[in-house]
Design an enzyme around this catalytic site. Structure first.
Site, PDB file in Angstrom:
ATOM      1  N   SER A 139       0.839  -1.189   0.000  1.00  0.00           N
ATOM      2  CA  SER A 139       0.000   0.000   0.000  1.00  0.00           C
ATOM      3  C   SER A 139       0.879   1.245   0.000  1.00  0.00           C
ATOM      4  CB  SER A 139      -0.971  -0.031   1.182  1.00  0.00           C
ATOM      5  OG  SER A 139      -1.977   0.953   1.067  1.00  0.00           O
ATOM      6  N   GLU A 177      -2.389  -3.220  -7.569  1.00  0.00           N
ATOM      7  CA  GLU A 177      -3.577  -3.371  -6.730  1.00  0.00           C
ATOM      8  C   GLU A 177      -3.977  -1.997  -6.222  1.00  0.00           C
ATOM      9  OE1 GLU A 177      -3.977  -3.050  -3.133  1.00  0.00           O
ATOM     10  OE2 GLU A 177      -2.046  -2.035  -3.043  1.00  0.00           O
ATOM     11  N   HIS A 206      -5.386  -5.362  -1.050  1.00  0.00           N
ATOM     12  CA  HIS A 206      -6.245  -5.024   0.089  1.00  0.00           C
ATOM     13  C   HIS A 206      -7.452  -5.942   0.242  1.00  0.00           C
ATOM     14  CE1 HIS A 206      -4.003  -1.219  -0.224  1.00  0.00           C
ATOM     15  NE2 HIS A 206      -4.398  -0.949   1.002  1.00  0.00           N
TER      16      HIS A 206
END
Length: 279
Positions: A91, A186, A251
């Site tokens: 992330s 992602e 996630h």
């Protein structure tokens, strides 16, 4: 193995998930070093920039990031130097993973691992936890199955990233060479039009056209139905490279660890991502 827990991004808040992650790492025989990060804050960040930068002082075999959010890229402005050892996170940590991968290409004995944060580790499926444990031991890990989008087979150095964070690294000194790379993306909480806008930027600056192959992990909470997937499909359809989607990365309910820089093979016809050495 000695692990140092670092907090380069948002402040921690509730600590139960952190504790469960620490307990799991300790159960693997990893010796843990935890700086004073639990109640540290500076606005929405886990401390001031100098405080978060200082988390990387010292030595460790594994630098495990506590959580994501925002803030890691700010450390690059302070001349953050990739530490010796392995860096684990995803992330917001993408910015540090990519900066570390640049140094690894220079021959320094380091490694960037796109995988669970300490605060998300305990919620991972058992097989994903075991995958991380095996990789930390230097063992081979199995291929990941996704959904094929065709295009044949390609091999190249593996890059994994959060789409939003990586988009803001394009054109900076901390963007690794994308030529011939196998890229896995992602994201979470991005509306389909924003995903479209970001991928259009990648196209306009020629970044997508450099890749050997591209794959997608989870795009959680990114619009209703399959709107996000339609954007991913359309914005990459004419690249002429192997593609796949639906990898258990990001996630979603599972975030399988992947080592950046490792030679990977993406089979767009079978929907498989595997790591060298290949059978």
């Amino acid at each position: 193995m000695k692990a140092r827990i670092v907090a380069p991004s948002s402040k921690l808040g509730e600590l139960n998930n952190l504790q469960m992650g620490l307990e799991l790492l300790a159960s693997w025989g990893i010796r843990l070093e935890l700086p004073q990060i639990s109640d540290r804050s500076w606005g929405y960040l886990a401390g001031s920039d100098p405080e978060r930068l200082a988390d990387f002082d010292g030595s460790a075999d594994l630098w495990a990031c506590a959580r994501g959010g925002w803030g890691a890229a700010r450390l690059l402005e302070l001349n953050w130097q990739p530490p010796q050892g392995l860096l684990l996170g995803f992330s917001d940590v993408t910015s540090l993973l990519w900066a570390m991968q640049l140094k690894r290409f220079s021959g320094i004995n380091q490694g960037a691992l796109h995988g669970p944060l300490v605060t998300t580790l305990a919620a991972e499926p058992t097989w994903s936890q075991e995958r991380l444990r095996r990789l930390l031991l230097g063992d081979a890990v199995p291929a990941l199955q996704g959904i094929p989008w065709g295009g044949g087979i390609a091999e190249g150095p593996l890059l994994v990233a959060n789409l939003t964070v990586a988009t803001h690294l394009l054109g900076t000194p901390w963007c690794p060479d994308l030529a011939g790379a196998v890229l896995i993306l992602e994201d979470v909480g991005e509306a389909p039009y924003r995903i479209d806008r970001m991928l259009t930027h990648w196209r306009l600056c020629g970044a997508l056209q450099k890749l050997a192959a591209i794959g997608f992990g989870s795009f959680s909470d990114c619009g209703e139905g399959d709107a996000a997937e339609q954007v991913l499909q359309e914005r990459t359809a004419n690249l002429g490279i192997p593609r796949l989607t639906g990898l258990p990365v990001g996630h979603g309910s599972c975030n399988a660890v992947l080592p950046l820089g490792k030679i990977a093979r993406l089979d767009g016809d079978k929907g498989v991502l595997s790591l060298a050495p290949f059978e």
